[in-house]
Write a protein that holds these residues in place. Structure first.
Motif, PDB file in Angstrom:
ATOM      1  N   TYR A 312       0.856  -1.191   0.000  1.00 43.29           N
ATOM      2  CA  TYR A 312       0.000   0.000   0.000  1.00 43.29           C
ATOM      3  C   TYR A 312       0.887   1.235   0.000  1.00 43.29           C
ATOM      4  CZ  TYR A 312      -3.272   3.570   1.642  1.00 43.29           C
ATOM      5  OH  TYR A 312      -4.019   4.716   1.769  1.00 43.29           O
ATOM      6  N   LYS A 313       0.704   2.096  -0.988  1.00 45.48           N
ATOM      7  CA  LYS A 313       1.464   3.342  -1.063  1.00 45.48           C
ATOM      8  C   LYS A 313       0.786   4.392  -0.179  1.00 45.48           C
ATOM      9  CE  LYS A 313       2.461   4.737  -5.193  1.00 45.48           C
ATOM     10  NZ  LYS A 313       2.281   5.012  -6.640  1.00 45.48           N
ATOM     11  N   ALA A 314       1.478   4.769   0.885  1.00 50.38           N
ATOM     12  CA  ALA A 314       0.917   5.704   1.862  1.00 50.38           C
ATOM     13  C   ALA A 314       1.499   7.095   1.655  1.00 50.38           C
ATOM     14  CB  ALA A 314       1.209   5.227   3.283  1.00 50.38           C
ATOM     15  N   ALA A 315       0.659   8.099   1.811  1.00 45.23           N
ATOM     16  CA  ALA A 315       1.109   9.480   1.643  1.00 45.23           C
ATOM     17  C   ALA A 315       1.871   9.986   2.859  1.00 45.23           C
ATOM     18  CB  ALA A 315      -0.093  10.382   1.364  1.00 45.23           C
ATOM     19  N   THR A 316       1.543   9.469   4.031  1.00 49.26           N
ATOM     20  CA  THR A 316       2.184   9.904   5.261  1.00 49.26           C
ATOM     21  C   THR A 316       2.478   8.697   6.136  1.00 49.26           C
ATOM     22  OG1 THR A 316       0.118  10.153   6.505  1.00 49.26           O
ATOM     23  CG2 THR A 316       0.875  12.066   5.207  1.00 49.26           C
ATOM     24  N   LEU A 317       3.327   8.913   7.108  1.00 47.25           N
ATOM     25  CA  LEU A 317       3.639   7.844   8.051  1.00 47.25           C
ATOM     26  C   LEU A 317       2.406   7.455   8.857  1.00 47.25           C
ATOM     27  CD1 LEU A 317       5.717   5.988   9.380  1.00 47.25           C
ATOM     28  CD2 LEU A 317       6.349   7.879  10.886  1.00 47.25           C
ATOM     29  N   THR A 318       1.591   8.434   9.236  1.00 48.36           N
ATOM     30  CA  THR A 318       0.374   8.149   9.992  1.00 48.36           C
ATOM     31  C   THR A 318      -0.559   7.251   9.189  1.00 48.36           C
ATOM     32  OG1 THR A 318       0.522  10.261  11.167  1.00 48.36           O
ATOM     33  CG2 THR A 318      -1.631   9.185  11.116  1.00 48.36           C
ATOM     34  N   GLU A 319      -0.715   7.548   7.908  1.00 46.18           N
ATOM     35  CA  GLU A 319      -1.552   6.722   7.040  1.00 46.18           C
ATOM     36  C   GLU A 319      -0.985   5.312   6.889  1.00 46.18           C
ATOM     37  OE1 GLU A 319      -3.099   6.617   2.390  1.00 46.18           O
ATOM     38  OE2 GLU A 319      -2.133   8.430   3.185  1.00 46.18           O
ATOM     39  N   ALA A 320       0.338   5.237   6.760  1.00 47.30           N
ATOM     40  CA  ALA A 320       0.981   3.939   6.613  1.00 47.30           C
ATOM     41  C   ALA A 320       0.744   3.071   7.845  1.00 47.30           C
ATOM     42  CB  ALA A 320       2.476   4.129   6.392  1.00 47.30           C
ATOM     43  N   ILE A 321       0.886   3.662   9.018  1.00 44.82           N
ATOM     44  CA  ILE A 321       0.698   2.900  10.247  1.00 44.82           C
ATOM     45  C   ILE A 321      -0.753   2.458  10.396  1.00 44.82           C
ATOM     46  CG2 ILE A 321       0.670   3.129  12.778  1.00 44.82           C
ATOM     47  CD1 ILE A 321       3.192   4.882  12.467  1.00 44.82           C
ATOM     48  N   ALA A 322      -1.678   3.319  10.046  1.00 43.22           N
ATOM     49  CA  ALA A 322      -3.105   2.972  10.152  1.00 43.22           C
ATOM     50  C   ALA A 322      -3.424   1.780   9.231  1.00 43.22           C
ATOM     51  CB  ALA A 322      -3.967   4.171   9.794  1.00 43.22           C
ATOM     52  N   TRP A 323      -2.898   1.795   8.017  1.00 45.94           N
ATOM     53  CA  TRP A 323      -3.150   0.685   7.108  1.00 45.94           C
ATOM     54  C   TRP A 323      -2.526  -0.604   7.634  1.00 45.94           C
ATOM     55  CZ3 TRP A 323      -0.303  -2.808   4.261  1.00 45.94           C
ATOM     56  CH2 TRP A 323      -0.982  -3.498   3.238  1.00 45.94           C
ATOM     57  N   ALA A 324      -1.293  -0.512   8.122  1.00 48.60           N
ATOM     58  CA  ALA A 324      -0.614  -1.700   8.629  1.00 48.60           C
ATOM     59  C   ALA A 324      -1.361  -2.301   9.822  1.00 48.60           C
ATOM     60  CB  ALA A 324       0.826  -1.366   9.006  1.00 48.60           C
ATOM     61  N   ARG A 325      -1.885  -1.454  10.667  1.00 46.67           N
ATOM     62  CA  ARG A 325      -2.664  -1.949  11.827  1.00 46.67           C
ATOM     63  C   ARG A 325      -3.883  -2.750  11.349  1.00 46.67           C
ATOM     64  NH1 ARG A 325      -1.068   0.067  16.753  1.00 46.67           N
ATOM     65  NH2 ARG A 325      -0.259   2.209  16.884  1.00 46.67           N
ATOM     66  N   GLN A 326      -4.505  -2.290  10.287  1.00 45.70           N
ATOM     67  CA  GLN A 326      -5.674  -3.014   9.770  1.00 45.70           C
ATOM     68  C   GLN A 326      -5.292  -4.405   9.250  1.00 45.70           C
ATOM     69  OE1 GLN A 326      -7.313  -0.431   6.781  1.00 45.70           O
ATOM     70  NE2 GLN A 326      -8.229   0.971   8.256  1.00 45.70           N
ATOM     71  N   GLN A 327      -4.102  -4.536   8.693  1.00 45.88           N
ATOM     72  CA  GLN A 327      -3.667  -5.827   8.167  1.00 45.88           C
ATOM     73  C   GLN A 327      -3.237  -6.791   9.260  1.00 45.88           C
ATOM     74  OE1 GLN A 327      -4.351  -5.695   4.893  1.00 45.88           O
ATOM     75  NE2 GLN A 327      -4.762  -3.548   5.442  1.00 45.88           N
ATOM     76  N   ALA A 328      -2.794  -6.225  10.386  1.00 46.06           N
ATOM     77  CA  ALA A 328      -2.279  -7.055  11.481  1.00 46.06           C
ATOM     78  C   ALA A 328      -3.381  -7.633  12.329  1.00 46.06           C
ATOM     79  CB  ALA A 328      -1.335  -6.231  12.343  1.00 46.06           C
TER      80      ALA A 328
END
Length: 328
Positions: A312-328
């Protein structure tokens, strides 16, 4: 049974690599692989091992000569390969961010005008006009240089500035193929650069429950042990001309396995490293991706590897972490 999308992607990229590289290798003809990465970065070891795997799997061959920059011997190389082709390691050092590699590349071109020189897939980035002009001169004077690049921006740049064959080719690390990992103990792990290519980000955005580590830490003693094991295997097999290859390839395999074990600890990854992205694909692990400072990571994803639900290409670190949490 339908193949998992990331496995299909790996197979497709391996096929594209073979299409790009095959015309420069003749079965049984000795080849040289230069610029072995005797450094901590697991990604460079992944590239190297992919190059080795390609030659082994497609042709049943090993390079007749390999070297680090610091121990390159022109006389030994020529004795080993004759008029065979010279291959330069792929990666992200074509340009002047990591200038030592560029100077070595230009030296090889200057001193071997009659050899086919093939650059495995690279990302290109120049900041200095002087360094770019030097590269243009060396390439233009050689007349038998093949430049493989791993993103469309680098392709356009190379076609505009360099008088040579230019090919769009995936990163050689995909030739390693899929890798298995153990059950993770963490939900999310951030693997973020700390060097001059790091993504623009605010470090205090990382929540305290998410470890943030680069994959550049290693035990010098463990690397020495790996090299010694490689040497011992060559001695045991009486492969005395293969001492250096066994030693260095063992170190590369140790570093690659360290990188895989690093990302295997988590169910999902956040990263701005291209080869954390690639290794996560090889391992079938979901990961959110930030770009590096000059667009190398997204450039590669847009060209070759961004087409699965694992990344997932994230625009910000906050967005990246939120997406990763959903996958975990």
């Amino acid at each position: 049974m339908t193949q998992a999308p990331h496995l299909q992607l790996i197979a497709e990229l391996q096929a594209q690599i073979h299409t790009c590289v095959k015309e420069y290798i003749r079965p049984g003809q000795p080849v040289a692989y230069l610029d072995f990465p005797d450094i901590k970065n697991c990604g460079d070891s992944a590239i190297w091992l992919g190059q080795i795997a390609y030659l082994r799997d497609q042709y049943g061959m090993q390079p007749a000569y390999i070297c680090r920059i610091k121990d390159f011997s022109r006389s030994t190389m020529l004795r080993r390969i004759g008029d065979g082709p010279i291959f330069l390691r792929g990666g992200g050092n074509f340009g002047d961010i990591w200038l030592g590699h560029q100077k070595f590349r230009e030296m090889i071109l200057k001193k071997h005008p009659s050899h086919q020189v093939v650059q495995f897939a690279q990302s290109i980035h120049f900041e200095s006009r002087e360094h770019l002009e030097s590269a243009k001169r060396c390439i233009g004077e050689h007349k038998n240089f093949v430049l493989m690049v791993r993103d469309k921006k680098s392709l356009q740049f190379a076609q505009q500035h360099f008088d040579c064959v230019v090919k769009l080719c995936p990163d050689m690390a995909f030739c390693i193929g899929p890798v298995a990992t153990d059950n993770p103990s963490l939900k999310v792990l951030a693997v973020l650069r700390q060097d001059k290519e790091k993504s623009s980000r605010v470090d205090d955005e990382i929540p305290p429950d998410i470890p943030c580590e680069d994959w550049m830490s290693e035990s010098k003693m463990d690397v020495r042990r790996a090299k010694c094991a490689g040497l011992k295997s060559a001695i045991r097999d009486r492969a005395f001309s293969d001492l250096r290859s066994r030693m260095l390839n063992a170190a590369a395999n140790h570093r690659f396995q360290r990188g895989i074990q690093h990302i295997a600890r988590a169910r999902a990854i956040v990263t701005d490293r291209l080869h954390v992205h690639i290794c996560s694909l090889l391992a079938g692990k979901p990961h959110a991706v930030l770009d590096n400072n000059y667009g190398k990571v997204y450039g590669f994803m847009d060209t070759f590897s961004g087409g699965t639900a694992l990344s997932y290409k994230a625009a910000t670190l906050t967005e990246a972490i939120a997406w990763a949490r959903q996958q975990a």
